[in-house]
Design a protein around this motif. Sequence first.
Motif, short mmCIF file in Angstrom:
data_model
loop_
_atom_site.label_atom_id
_atom_site.label_comp_id
_atom_site.label_asym_id
_atom_site.label_seq_id
_atom_site.Cartn_x
_atom_site.Cartn_y
_atom_site.Cartn_z
N VAL A 176 -6.56 -5.68 10.30
CA VAL A 176 -5.47 -5.51 9.08
C VAL A 176 -6.04 -5.47 7.95
O VAL A 176 -5.79 -4.57 6.95
CB VAL A 176 -4.20 -6.44 9.26
N ILE A 203 0.93 -1.31 0.09
CA ILE A 203 -0.06 -0.11 -0.11
C ILE A 203 0.91 1.06 0.07
O ILE A 203 0.76 2.19 -0.65
CB ILE A 203 -0.91 0.02 1.09
N TYR A 235 -12.34 4.71 11.26
CA TYR A 235 -11.51 3.97 10.86
C TYR A 235 -10.92 4.05 9.66
O TYR A 235 -9.74 4.17 9.15
CB TYR A 235 -11.80 2.28 11.06
N GLY A 236 -11.97 4.45 8.53
CA GLY A 236 -11.48 4.65 7.30
C GLY A 236 -10.77 5.86 6.94
O GLY A 236 -9.93 6.00 6.36
N PHE A 237 -11.36 6.96 7.65
CA PHE A 237 -10.92 8.09 7.74
C PHE A 237 -9.33 8.34 8.49
O PHE A 237 -8.46 8.72 7.63
CB PHE A 237 -11.66 9.15 8.55
N ALA A 275 -8.90 0.00 2.96
CA ALA A 275 -8.61 1.19 2.86
C ALA A 275 -7.53 1.71 1.85
O ALA A 275 -7.57 2.62 1.08
CB ALA A 275 -8.88 2.11 4.10
N GLY A 276 -6.60 1.03 2.01
CA GLY A 276 -5.21 0.91 1.08
C GLY A 276 -5.75 0.94 -0.12
O GLY A 276 -5.12 1.58 -1.10
N VAL A 289 -9.13 -4.86 6.80
CA VAL A 289 -10.18 -3.60 6.97
C VAL A 289 -9.03 -2.25 6.49
O VAL A 289 -9.46 -1.64 5.64
CB VAL A 289 -10.87 -3.19 8.05
N PHE A 290 -8.08 -2.45 7.14
CA PHE A 290 -7.00 -1.26 7.00
C PHE A 290 -6.62 -1.35 5.62
O PHE A 290 -6.73 -0.36 4.65
CB PHE A 290 -5.86 -1.54 7.95
N CYS A 346 -16.51 5.55 1.85
CA CYS A 346 -16.77 7.18 1.86
C CYS A 346 -15.83 8.05 2.85
O CYS A 346 -15.47 9.25 2.42
CB CYS A 346 -18.32 7.40 1.99
N PHE A 347 -15.84 7.58 4.06
CA PHE A 347 -15.00 8.43 4.72
C PHE A 347 -13.55 8.32 4.36
O PHE A 347 -12.89 9.44 4.62
CB PHE A 347 -15.19 8.01 6.54
N ALA A 348 -13.21 7.32 3.81
CA ALA A 348 -11.68 7.27 3.15
C ALA A 348 -11.56 8.18 2.08
O ALA A 348 -10.43 8.82 1.90
CB ALA A 348 -11.35 5.98 2.74
N LEU A 349 -12.66 8.32 1.22
CA LEU A 349 -12.76 9.21 0.13
C LEU A 349 -12.81 10.91 0.72
O LEU A 349 -12.01 11.49 0.30
CB LEU A 349 -14.05 9.15 -0.61
N LEU A 366 -20.27 14.37 -1.36
CA LEU A 366 -19.26 13.31 -0.72
C LEU A 366 -19.82 13.58 0.66
O LEU A 366 -19.81 12.55 1.64
CB LEU A 366 -17.97 13.48 -0.99
N ILE A 396 -2.03 5.95 6.08
CA ILE A 396 -1.51 5.62 4.80
C ILE A 396 -0.64 6.70 4.15
O ILE A 396 0.42 6.46 3.81
CB ILE A 396 -2.38 4.97 3.90
N CYS A 402 -21.58 11.32 3.47
CA CYS A 402 -20.84 10.67 4.55
C CYS A 402 -21.68 10.81 5.93
O CYS A 402 -21.83 10.22 6.83
CB CYS A 402 -19.46 11.48 4.60
N SER A 445 -6.98 3.86 -1.64
CA SER A 445 -6.19 4.68 -1.77
C SER A 445 -5.28 4.57 -3.13
O SER A 445 -5.30 5.74 -3.92
CB SER A 445 -5.25 4.95 -0.91
N PHE A 482 -16.61 2.40 11.37
CA PHE A 482 -15.92 2.18 10.31
C PHE A 482 -15.66 3.49 9.62
O PHE A 482 -14.72 3.61 8.82
CB PHE A 482 -17.02 1.52 9.29
N ALA A 483 -16.50 4.57 10.02
CA ALA A 483 -16.35 5.92 9.47
C ALA A 483 -15.06 6.29 10.02
O ALA A 483 -14.22 6.72 9.17
CB ALA A 483 -17.40 6.72 9.83
N ILE A 540 -8.36 5.55 -6.24
CA ILE A 540 -8.36 6.82 -6.40
C ILE A 540 -7.40 7.20 -7.27
O ILE A 540 -7.24 7.84 -8.28
CB ILE A 540 -8.44 7.87 -5.00
N LEU A 556 -16.82 3.05 5.41
CA LEU A 556 -15.38 2.83 5.16
C LEU A 556 -14.76 3.55 4.18
O LEU A 556 -13.83 4.27 4.11
CB LEU A 556 -14.95 1.44 5.32
N ALA A 574 -11.33 11.52 3.64
CA ALA A 574 -10.00 12.07 3.90
C ALA A 574 -9.08 12.34 2.94
O ALA A 574 -8.18 13.19 2.95
CB ALA A 574 -9.53 10.46 4.65
N MET A 597 -7.35 5.74 9.06
CA MET A 597 -6.53 4.89 8.32
C MET A 597 -6.12 5.21 7.08
O MET A 597 -4.87 5.10 6.59
CB MET A 597 -7.13 3.25 8.24
N PHE A 598 -6.98 5.86 6.36
CA PHE A 598 -6.42 6.57 4.95
C PHE A 598 -5.27 7.53 5.56
O PHE A 598 -4.50 7.72 4.70
CB PHE A 598 -7.73 7.30 4.37
#
Lengths: 566, 108
Positions: free
Chosen positions: A379, A256, B68-70, A385-386, A381-382, A463-466, B36, B76, B40, A389, B65-66, A393, A461, A468, B72-73
């Motif tokens: 791990v 990742i 964790y996602g935010f 998200a990776g 789940v992490f 959408c919140f990563a997006l 977005l 990374i 969210c 990324s 999950f919200a 994306i 997971l 971020a 962890m991203f």
Amino acid sequence: MDFIQVPSSYIFYLAAAITFVFLRDRTLRSVLLICVPIIALIQVWNLEIGNHHQVDFFNLQLELMRVDKLSKVFGLIFCLAAFLGNLYAWHVKDVVQQIATLVYTGSAIGAVFAGDLVSLFFYWEGTAIASVFLIWARRTEASYHTGMRYLLIQISSGVILLAGLAVQFHTTGSIAFEKMELSSLSSFLIFISFGIKCAFPLLHNWLQDSYPAATVTGTVILSSFTTKLAIYALARSFAGTEILIYIGAIMTLFPIFFAEIENDLRRVLAYSLNNQLGFMVVGIGVGTELALNGTASHAFAHILYKSLLFMSVGAVLFRTGTSKASELGGLYKTMPLSALCCLIGAASISAFPLFSGFVTKSLIMDATATEHYPVIWCVLVFASAGVLSHSGIKIPYFTFFAHDSGLRPKEAPINMLIAMFITSFLCVFLGVFPDTLYNILPYEVNYKPYTISHVISQLQLLCFALLAFTVIMKLGFHPPEIRAINLDSDWVYRKYLPSIMLRIINRLGSVNESTRSGLENKISSGEQILLNIFGPTANFARVFTNGVMILWIAVIFTGALAIVLF
Amino acid sequence: MNDNNKKLKETTNPVGSILFGWLDHRHSTRIIIGTLSVSCFVLLLVDFVYHRHGHFMIEEVPGFFALYGFLMFSLIILGATTLRYFVKRREDYYGTKAVDSDMTENKK
């Protein structure tokens, strides 16, 4: 002999021979390359469970068509991937690539149906030797060197497999390719051999080194077979081997970070491939029916969406001559269909609901949770998200959107577009109708991917990563795309060991030099001494008179008489 | 509109205009970020309305999950940026033995 019983690999080898000997026309060759996987697909689909083809080989009985549900699902996806890859490569005129593709695909499918380690070994090496031509076909000095590195590692994997096979045969008298325990020397050797091809951590770098070096179409073909063959082999032999859970978890993690900072998008995809293999390896390690179904289905879906991503980036490379993120951007204006397919691939690999990754990855995640591996689950789940990324994306965003690079290439050729459309359709179809895939898995599936809990948690997971990502981009913290490379473990054998070797060679050279000059000095001084004694001007070369000679004879004679008489 | 922009507009694929033409709108970025953010927010709200079931206790914590996602991203990106500091090298680091500095157009 019944058509159905012929090893599928023979169909590909026969086609390769026909292409080599008879087909001078490019179109005919392309038609053949598309037809052969379809014929093989029909054959594999209709195969009945059982062992169909035995061959005697030096008092050994080789099983060339061991058909069960596990080998069948891999056989099917390999045929499908070969069809899509060859359709994508319709425009290719290079006969070397076409023959290499046929032999490579045939060997991979042959290996899947191999029922013993000897035939597995032959097919295993077949994939290695045939596939390297897809790298060399680029015909540059760099691709030659990369191909040599690739070949060396792949052949080593085969040789280690052969060693494991020999030890197993010596100790047990069996060449069976079956489930084994990681407890003997032979199983350990076989495990390492599979691990090299599966790109285990620290054995992985051949993947990121070679895939970006192959031709546009070659990478699409390469991405489908070698590593998934290793996944199949591990699933066959080492299901339930716990160490695989931890190896797989590491495999999902480290790529990742490398993918995030890599500039060559095809190498980003190679890292991403490595990460996806990690999920499958975890599934094999868990080893339950649910987990193995997860691995097989994830391999199936993965081959499709990874091919799709390689196809869309390959189309960009084909049109622009580069696959570097720093040089690309804004291509949606002139390559919208490729962009759309890339987005579908990205959504599939990121496991958005209604796309294929969602319905397959969740089987593995669920298996780790059911078997109580909370850390591994976290791990994974992490790692999910990776995946979003770098593949979800980074690939579409920096290729087709982001800043406008000013490049205005034409849309991808029609054959590439058709291949991408079919693959995109399959990615969505499997996501919407998962039972189609679940029905062909090795074990019965009692799993519902579309529960409210699962969909909501996955959407949260992602959408919140997006979100971020958006915040990080706005704040300017995202690592910029720059023209640079990143060192990985291959630095050890590409730079460090050669530099050590060079130092040793230099040292040996200087030792050699000093020894030689010392010896030469000694020899020449010895020569001088001999010259002083026996040379033309030395005493021994002096001319003696007759009188002196007679005097010396008299002295010697007197001495001799004295000894005799007294 | 200067000549350059005009030229760029002209070269845009008609299918591109239909699929992604809206991205050229002045407020497209704002629209995307707005959509977005709203998604969210709604997804987070669902957690307080619907009791989620999971294998682990932590999955049932609202917003897990919200968050964790935010986080962890972000982790990374932070990790990758740190890694780059150590492993970044010039593109021609491996010289002619790697394709990174190989600028040949790869159209075969």
